[in-house]
Design an enzyme around this catalytic site. Structure first.
Site, PDB file in Angstrom:
ATOM      1  N   HIS A  17       0.835  -1.208   0.000  1.00  0.00           N
ATOM      2  CA  HIS A  17       0.000   0.000   0.000  1.00  0.00           C
ATOM      3  C   HIS A  17       0.862   1.246   0.000  1.00  0.00           C
ATOM      4  O   HIS A  17       2.067   1.192   0.231  1.00  0.00           O
ATOM      5  CB  HIS A  17      -0.976  -0.025   1.179  1.00  0.00           C
ATOM      6  CG  HIS A  17      -2.125  -0.943   0.890  1.00  0.00           C
ATOM      7  ND1 HIS A  17      -3.254  -0.505   0.245  1.00  0.00           N
ATOM      8  CD2 HIS A  17      -2.266  -2.267   1.079  1.00  0.00           C
ATOM      9  CE1 HIS A  17      -4.056  -1.548   0.051  1.00  0.00           C
ATOM     10  NE2 HIS A  17      -3.476  -2.622   0.561  1.00  0.00           N
ATOM     11  N   SER A 231      -8.144   4.247   3.774  1.00  0.00           N
ATOM     12  CA  SER A 231      -8.395   2.828   3.975  1.00  0.00           C
ATOM     13  C   SER A 231      -8.532   2.128   2.639  1.00  0.00           C
ATOM     14  O   SER A 231      -8.864   2.726   1.627  1.00  0.00           O
ATOM     15  CB  SER A 231      -9.627   2.613   4.842  1.00  0.00           C
ATOM     16  OG  SER A 231     -10.746   2.428   4.019  1.00  0.00           O
ATOM     17  N   LYS A 232      -8.242   0.833   2.694  1.00  0.00           N
ATOM     18  CA  LYS A 232      -8.241   0.037   1.475  1.00  0.00           C
ATOM     19  C   LYS A 232      -9.635   0.012   0.846  1.00  0.00           C
ATOM     20  O   LYS A 232      -9.788  -0.149  -0.346  1.00  0.00           O
ATOM     21  CB  LYS A 232      -7.805  -1.382   1.807  1.00  0.00           C
ATOM     22  CG  LYS A 232      -6.401  -1.404   2.337  1.00  0.00           C
ATOM     23  CD  LYS A 232      -6.031  -2.749   2.912  1.00  0.00           C
ATOM     24  CE  LYS A 232      -4.798  -2.573   3.790  1.00  0.00           C
ATOM     25  NZ  LYS A 232      -4.396  -3.750   4.505  1.00  0.00           N
ATOM     26  N   ARG A 233     -10.620   0.137   1.710  1.00  0.00           N
ATOM     27  CA  ARG A 233     -11.983   0.020   1.193  1.00  0.00           C
ATOM     28  C   ARG A 233     -12.376   1.203   0.314  1.00  0.00           C
ATOM     29  O   ARG A 233     -13.164   1.080  -0.604  1.00  0.00           O
ATOM     30  CB  ARG A 233     -12.978  -0.151   2.338  1.00  0.00           C
ATOM     31  CG  ARG A 233     -13.184  -1.608   2.689  1.00  0.00           C
ATOM     32  CD  ARG A 233     -13.928  -1.765   3.990  1.00  0.00           C
ATOM     33  NE  ARG A 233     -13.078  -1.462   5.112  1.00  0.00           N
ATOM     34  CZ  ARG A 233     -13.422  -0.643   6.104  1.00  0.00           C
ATOM     35  NH1 ARG A 233     -14.587  -0.053   6.090  1.00  0.00           N
ATOM     36  NH2 ARG A 233     -12.601  -0.421   7.099  1.00  0.00           N
ATOM     37  N   LYS A 234     -11.784   2.377   0.622  1.00  0.00           N
ATOM     38  CA  LYS A 234     -12.204   3.565  -0.146  1.00  0.00           C
ATOM     39  C   LYS A 234     -11.281   3.830  -1.331  1.00  0.00           C
ATOM     40  O   LYS A 234     -10.443   4.701  -1.292  1.00  0.00           O
ATOM     41  CB  LYS A 234     -12.157   4.793   0.766  1.00  0.00           C
ATOM     42  CG  LYS A 234     -13.043   4.708   1.987  1.00  0.00           C
ATOM     43  CD  LYS A 234     -12.972   6.028   2.735  1.00  0.00           C
ATOM     44  CE  LYS A 234     -13.325   5.882   4.185  1.00  0.00           C
ATOM     45  NZ  LYS A 234     -12.809   6.969   4.985  1.00  0.00           N
TER      46      LYS A 234
END
Ligand code: GLU
Length: 452
Positions: A17, A231-234
């Protein structure tokens, strides 16, 4: 001072990331600024969470960004096989700083301990099971964070008896990080802010193993523009996803450089080499940076414009197979035309796709006089003898003048007929590349499709 030795210590539990890349970059720059060593350690002791291929991918990406480590990669699972961690965990037990626990789950309260931070097995003298740290009560545990430039401290009574070696013989992060940083001669350990709560555990392990404490620094959290931690989700924060979206490695790296560090002047553009030269730990920012996509786009546009003609051309070829099928001269003409107009390689298909694939024009994009505009354009373009910009320009401008067309409206209709889009490179340059036959064919096709 000893030579600086830093390390990047990713866990291969998923993609790299943006925050990980930043830790690697700052660790690299910190070492290389002083001609020190930057090492790579793969923390693969959590076998359940390991993602196949992740450790190879991390190395491939670091190489792509030029963050080349010194020496061999240290792989923790190999050191497990060598018995490194087990031996030292047992030493901690024999010296009274750790204890065995073979319980399935802790139940401190039932066993009469006031806080469940203290493990019921700590005073039982068991001889097998997991090995846990025996945390003292009422001691101040402190260190000076070299990124935050302040002392951070805890009361040891708030720190729990933490597992150091699991019953399967694998160390936890808390034990392995200390032993490995020591054995690798790390002078400065940089890591994400998430790890701050585990620092008191590490400080105790350092002390009990009699190791010299390295400088430890925690980098700020990267914030999402919409609030909260990135965050990875967004959306994509994975480095590979950004590369796939068409960001160049040099742009991502330059963007990341300024996500938590700032130079003394307001300089923004740095190559990796320039960054290493300018790097100074005093530039670490104390406030959390925001992941600003527009800024990343700006960097990327800048670096796309810096690419040599053949570099840009090969990147576009890799990105679009239809483009790659065109002849070389056309390819270069197109890539030159888009160079100033794209911020991401992936913008290319949208902007220049009409060169190699015909799309049906959207009738709604035409202006009220499109039929007249296209009919006259067709007549005039047919008569162009030298299919070059000067003659095309001159003939079309004369036409606009003679017929008293509105220049903007005329060219917009021409653009929509030929490119099926309102946003393209300049239409005159585009038709030169497209060629006379194809340009006229497209105009006629639209004209014949227009009813009444
Ligand atoms: N394996 C940890 C991580 O991936 C490394 C933390 C550290 O650098 O100490 O976040």
């Amino acid at each position: 001072m000893d030579d600086i030795r830093t390390r990047f210590a990713p866990s291969p539990t998923g993609p790299l990331h943006i925050g990980g890349l930043r830790t690697a970059l700052y660790s690299y720059a910190l070492a290389k600024h002083d001609s020190g060593d930057f090492l790579l350690r793969i923390e693969d002791t959590d076998k359940k969470r390991e993602v196949p291929g992740a450790k190879e991918k991390i190395q491939e990406l670091l190489r792509e960004f030029g963050l080349i480590w010194d020496g061999e990669v240290v792989i923790q699972s190999k050191r497990v096989e060598e018995g490194v961690y087990k031996k030292l965990a047992e030493k901690l037990v024999s010296e009274g700083h750790a204890f065995y626990c073979d319980c399935k789950a802790r139940n401190a309260k039932e066993e009469g301990y006031s806080k469940d931070l203290r493990d019921p097995c700590r005073d039982k003298g068991k001889a097998s099971g997991a090995i846990k740290l025996k945390v003292p009560d009422g001691e101040k545990i402190a260190f000076t964070d070299f990124v935050l430039e302040k002392e951070v401290f805890w009361d040891s009574s708030t720190v729990s008896d933490t597992t150091l070696l699991k019953s399967d013989g694998f160390p936890t992060y808390h034990l392995a990080v200390v032993i490995d940083d020591n054995d690798m001669g790390i002078t400065h350990a940089l890591r994400g802010h998430d790890w701050m709560p585990s620092t008191p555990i590490h400080l105790l392990v350092y002390k009990y193993l009699g190791y010299k404490l390295p400088e430890i620094g925690h980098l700020t959290d990267i914030l999402d523009p919409e609030g909260g931690k990135l965050s990875k989700r967004k959306g994509s924060t994975s480095v590979e996803a950004l590369l796939n979206e068409g960001y160049l490695p040099e742009s991502i790296l330059n963007f990341v450089m300024l996500l938590g560090w700032a130079p003394k002047d307001n300089r923004e553009l740095f190559s990796l080499q320039e960054f290493v030269k300018a790097f100074d730990p005093k530039g670490f920012q104390k406030s959390n940076p925001v992941f600003n996509r527009d800024k990343l786009d700006w960097f990327n546009g800048h670096y796309i414009r810096q690419l040599a003609a053949d570099e840009l051309n090969s990147k576009l070829k890799a990105q679009n197979s239809k483009f790659a099928g065109l002849d070389k001269e056309k390819q270069f003409a197109i890539s030159n035309l888009v160079r100033e107009r794209i911020n991401k390689l992936s913008d290319f298909d949208e902007l220049a796709g009409f060169f190699f694939e015909e799309r049906k024009p959207d009738i709604k994009l035409f202006g009220p006089k499109h039929r007249e505009h296209l009919q006259s354009a067709n007549e005039v373009l047919e008569k162009v003898e030298n299919w070059e910009k000067e003659e095309i320009d001159q003939k079309l401008l004369t036409l606009i003048k003679d017929k008293e067309f509105k220049t903007g409206d005329f060219f917009m209709d021409l653009r929509v007929a030929i490119c099926s889009s309102k946003i393209t490179p300049p239409i005159n340059d585009s038709v030169v590349i497209l060629g006379k036959e194809e340009t006229i064919r497209r105009i006629r096709k639209v004209l014949s499709s227009l009813t009444n």
